[in-house]
Motif scaffolding. Structure first.
Motif, PDB file in Angstrom:
ATOM      1  N   VAL A 218       0.854  -1.333  -0.035  1.00  0.00           N
ATOM      2  CA  VAL A 218       0.039   0.159   0.055  1.00  0.00           C
ATOM      3  C   VAL A 218       0.782   1.310  -0.036  1.00  0.00           C
ATOM      4  N   ASP A 219       0.387   2.305  -0.679  1.00  0.00           N
ATOM      5  CA  ASP A 219       0.887   3.538  -0.502  1.00  0.00           C
ATOM      6  C   ASP A 219      -0.152   4.466   0.307  1.00  0.00           C
ATOM      7  N   MET A 220       0.527   4.805   1.571  1.00  0.00           N
ATOM      8  CA  MET A 220      -0.508   5.538   2.580  1.00  0.00           C
ATOM      9  C   MET A 220      -0.115   6.909   2.777  1.00  0.00           C
ATOM     10  N   ASP A 221      -1.351   7.655   2.992  1.00  0.00           N
ATOM     11  CA  ASP A 221      -0.996   9.173   3.181  1.00  0.00           C
ATOM     12  C   ASP A 221      -1.757   9.254   4.494  1.00  0.00           C
ATOM     13  N   ASP A 222      -1.576   9.200   5.708  1.00  0.00           N
ATOM     14  CA  ASP A 222      -2.415   9.287   7.019  1.00  0.00           C
ATOM     15  C   ASP A 222      -2.797  10.646   6.987  1.00  0.00           C
ATOM     16  N   GLU A 223      -2.247  11.491   6.726  1.00  0.00           N
ATOM     17  CA  GLU A 223      -2.832  13.080   6.731  1.00  0.00           C
ATOM     18  C   GLU A 223      -4.191  13.186   5.817  1.00  0.00           C
ATOM     19  N   HIS A 224      -3.927  12.458   5.069  1.00  0.00           N
ATOM     20  CA  HIS A 224      -5.371  12.561   4.205  1.00  0.00           C
ATOM     21  C   HIS A 224      -6.038  11.109   4.268  1.00  0.00           C
ATOM     22  N   ASN A 225      -5.764  10.590   4.997  1.00  0.00           N
ATOM     23  CA  ASN A 225      -6.553   9.107   5.112  1.00  0.00           C
ATOM     24  C   ASN A 225      -6.687   8.246   3.844  1.00  0.00           C
ATOM     25  N   VAL A 226      -5.694   8.209   3.216  1.00  0.00           N
ATOM     26  CA  VAL A 226      -5.688   7.500   2.087  1.00  0.00           C
ATOM     27  C   VAL A 226      -4.648   6.241   2.117  1.00  0.00           C
ATOM     28  N   THR A 227      -5.152   5.064   1.714  1.00  0.00           N
ATOM     29  CA  THR A 227      -4.693   3.930   1.644  1.00  0.00           C
ATOM     30  C   THR A 227      -4.711   3.299   0.336  1.00  0.00           C
ATOM     31  N   LYS A 228      -3.850   3.536  -0.465  1.00  0.00           N
ATOM     32  CA  LYS A 228      -4.166   2.851  -2.108  1.00  0.00           C
ATOM     33  C   LYS A 228      -3.464   1.722  -2.077  1.00  0.00           C
ATOM     34  N   VAL A 229      -3.903   0.696  -2.801  1.00  0.00           N
ATOM     35  CA  VAL A 229      -3.201  -0.656  -2.852  1.00  0.00           C
ATOM     36  C   VAL A 229      -2.557  -0.652  -4.355  1.00  0.00           C
ATOM     37  N   ILE A 230      -1.270  -0.949  -4.229  1.00  0.00           N
ATOM     38  CA  ILE A 230      -0.501  -0.644  -5.437  1.00  0.00           C
ATOM     39  C   ILE A 230       0.202  -2.163  -5.930  1.00  0.00           C
ATOM     40  N   GLY A 231       0.178  -3.059  -5.143  1.00  0.00           N
ATOM     41  CA  GLY A 231       0.765  -4.278  -5.531  1.00  0.00           C
ATOM     42  C   GLY A 231       0.314  -5.407  -4.509  1.00  0.00           C
ATOM     43  N   ARG A 232       1.043  -6.589  -4.649  1.00  0.00           N
ATOM     44  CA  ARG A 232       0.721  -7.873  -3.595  1.00  0.00           C
ATOM     45  C   ARG A 232       2.064  -8.633  -3.784  1.00  0.00           C
ATOM     46  N   ILE A 233       2.405  -9.091  -2.436  1.00  0.00           N
ATOM     47  CA  ILE A 233       3.497 -10.007  -2.345  1.00  0.00           C
ATOM     48  C   ILE A 233       2.934 -11.261  -1.864  1.00  0.00           C
ATOM     49  N   SER A 234       3.195 -12.470  -2.652  1.00  0.00           N
ATOM     50  CA  SER A 234       2.668 -13.762  -2.170  1.00  0.00           C
ATOM     51  C   SER A 234       3.709 -14.549  -2.024  1.00  0.00           C
ATOM     52  N   LYS A 235       3.219 -15.949  -1.363  1.00  0.00           N
ATOM     53  CA  LYS A 235       4.374 -16.857  -0.852  1.00  0.00           C
ATOM     54  C   LYS A 235       4.856 -17.383  -2.379  1.00  0.00           C
ATOM     55  N   THR A 236       3.940 -17.311  -3.385  1.00  0.00           N
ATOM     56  CA  THR A 236       4.663 -17.552  -4.806  1.00  0.00           C
ATOM     57  C   THR A 236       5.946 -16.777  -5.047  1.00  0.00           C
ATOM     58  N   ASN A 237       5.703 -15.485  -4.869  1.00  0.00           N
ATOM     59  CA  ASN A 237       6.893 -14.599  -5.195  1.00  0.00           C
ATOM     60  C   ASN A 237       8.061 -14.946  -3.997  1.00  0.00           C
ATOM     61  N   ILE A 238       7.925 -15.376  -3.128  1.00  0.00           N
ATOM     62  CA  ILE A 238       9.071 -15.661  -2.117  1.00  0.00           C
ATOM     63  C   ILE A 238       9.494 -16.998  -2.688  1.00  0.00           C
ATOM     64  N   THR A 239       8.813 -17.887  -3.058  1.00  0.00           N
ATOM     65  CA  THR A 239       9.262 -19.212  -3.419  1.00  0.00           C
ATOM     66  C   THR A 239      10.109 -19.184  -4.632  1.00  0.00           C
ATOM     67  N   LYS A 240       9.755 -18.165  -5.653  1.00  0.00           N
ATOM     68  CA  LYS A 240      10.410 -17.979  -6.813  1.00  0.00           C
ATOM     69  C   LYS A 240      11.725 -17.266  -6.465  1.00  0.00           C
ATOM     70  N   LEU A 241      11.738 -16.350  -5.455  1.00  0.00           N
ATOM     71  CA  LEU A 241      13.034 -15.847  -5.019  1.00  0.00           C
ATOM     72  C   LEU A 241      14.027 -16.798  -4.319  1.00  0.00           C
ATOM     73  N   PHE A 242      13.412 -17.699  -3.778  1.00  0.00           N
ATOM     74  CA  PHE A 242      14.304 -18.907  -3.309  1.00  0.00           C
ATOM     75  C   PHE A 242      14.869 -19.558  -4.426  1.00  0.00           C
ATOM     76  N   LEU A 243      14.115 -19.929  -5.577  1.00  0.00           N
ATOM     77  CA  LEU A 243      14.759 -20.534  -6.566  1.00  0.00           C
ATOM     78  C   LEU A 243      15.984 -19.749  -7.109  1.00  0.00           C
ATOM     79  N   GLU A 244      15.692 -18.447  -7.269  1.00  0.00           N
ATOM     80  CA  GLU A 244      16.449 -17.613  -7.801  1.00  0.00           C
ATOM     81  C   GLU A 244      17.815 -17.644  -6.889  1.00  0.00           C
ATOM     82  N   ILE A 245      17.768 -17.683  -5.542  1.00  0.00           N
ATOM     83  CA  ILE A 245      18.838 -17.412  -4.661  1.00  0.00           C
ATOM     84  C   ILE A 245      19.747 -19.255  -4.997  1.00  0.00           C
TER      85      ILE A 245
END
Lengths: 211, 211
Positions: B181-208
């Motif tokens: 999320v991109d948060m702007d507490d002053e204006h009470n704004v929380t935009k969703v800009i992406g997601r991280i999943s266990k699939t991303n982590i598993t792919k990173l593990f394979l890369e390592i």
């Protein structure tokens, strides 16, 4: 496995060798305004890691090695049996409803299905069950064997396989977890003895990261 | 990040130092029947990795450092924004049925729910939806806002957070993916800009692992 961070001078040396190869240690030293003795351990590390190659009387070459491939054996040799969790199995004549209940009770994302001889014959995921529940099927009557992914389409690993292989199969086949099996082809026996999930891999990632 | 495998001699040196510390390089060399010059690069690597500590005029000590903690900065400094995937978002008045269809069409395990101002207000997983479908709810009429996990109980990360933090939150909170999320507490704004999943982590593990 040992993981080290290259220091600034080592990174500069790599840049110098990339641009000037082959280059002698005398010339690297003069470009960095240091003595050859100062460079000795840096060059030892850079050649030991395979980043630089040293040829006698010629100088240092940049080998262009992919740094990430220098991974030590510890991760690669980590076995499925070192990390596997308990499998959750049900018989293939159990109703969809009861499988869903079992899934919630045991809090897993995949359930492995066994036949009357207790051999692995299929697998169901949350996704399969969600699809079935909105598809208008009678989940109280229909046996899980009707909707499961069945062998030989079930991807498995063995206890002595590497975790890296399990992770690769999970990603390639887009599954959440993989059954670990003991197989005896001669007697046509495939027993489920464990499971490896993306959660296991994520935990291993945290371990590698020193968490 | 550079990962190296210690060779047999380096491992022997570690054993010798452990048992005989403090010990000079002369004495290590004589125990191994090699010259000091031969040992120079081995000792450079062992001290650089922090496995051994060298004190002038005293000798080498084993520092007992946890090898896994020597992880280079690359993994630890890998940011959420370097790896995040596209988020799948729906408005909170959408029916359960339509959310399930969206989940299958976009093939994700979690969907993020936004309010009329397009701020993040909740999240639903396959597990939540499966529970709802067998709970006798009218999935065609009930809005997803009725069953979602709602803020502030939704765990989030920011784009500049580390992947390691995202992985830790995923494991601690037993979730499959986490909204970025991109948060702007002053204006009470929380935009969703992406997601991280266990699939991303598993792919990173394979890369390592150099896959």
């Amino acid at each position: 496995m040992i993981i080290i961070q290259l220091n600034q001078r080592q990174q500069k040396i790599i840049e110098i060798v990339k641009e000037n190869q082959p280059i002698t240690s005398e010339n690297i030293a003069s470009m960095l305004n240091v003595t050859r003795a100062t460079l000795r351990s840096d060059l030892a590390i850079l050649t030991m890691t395979g980043i630089l190659d040293a040829r006698p009387k010629v100088g240092y070459f940049y080998t262009g090695v992919n740094q990430i491939n220098l991974l030590g054996n510890d991760i690669k040799e980590k076995k499925v049996e070192d990390m596997m969790g308990m499998p959750v199995v049900v018989k293939k004549d159990v109703s969809l409803y009861d499988v869903i209940v079992e899934m919630f009770l045991s809090d897993v994302g995949s359930i492995f299905i066994i036949d009357d001889q207790e051999n692995l014959c299929g697998v169901v995921s949350r996704k399969d069950l969600l699809k079935a529940t909105i598809g208008g099927l009678d989940i109280n009557k229909m046996p899980i064997g009707m909707i499961m992914t069945r062998t030989p389409n079930v991807v498995t690993v063995k206890r002595e396989d590497s975790i890296v292989l399990a992770a690769r199969k999970i990603i390639e086949h887009e599954i959440d977890s993989i059954p670990v099996v003991d197989m005896d082809d001669e007697h046509n026996v495939t027993k489920v003895i464990g499971r490896i999930s993306k959660t296991n891999i994520t935990k291993l990632f945290l371990e590698i990261a020193g968490e």
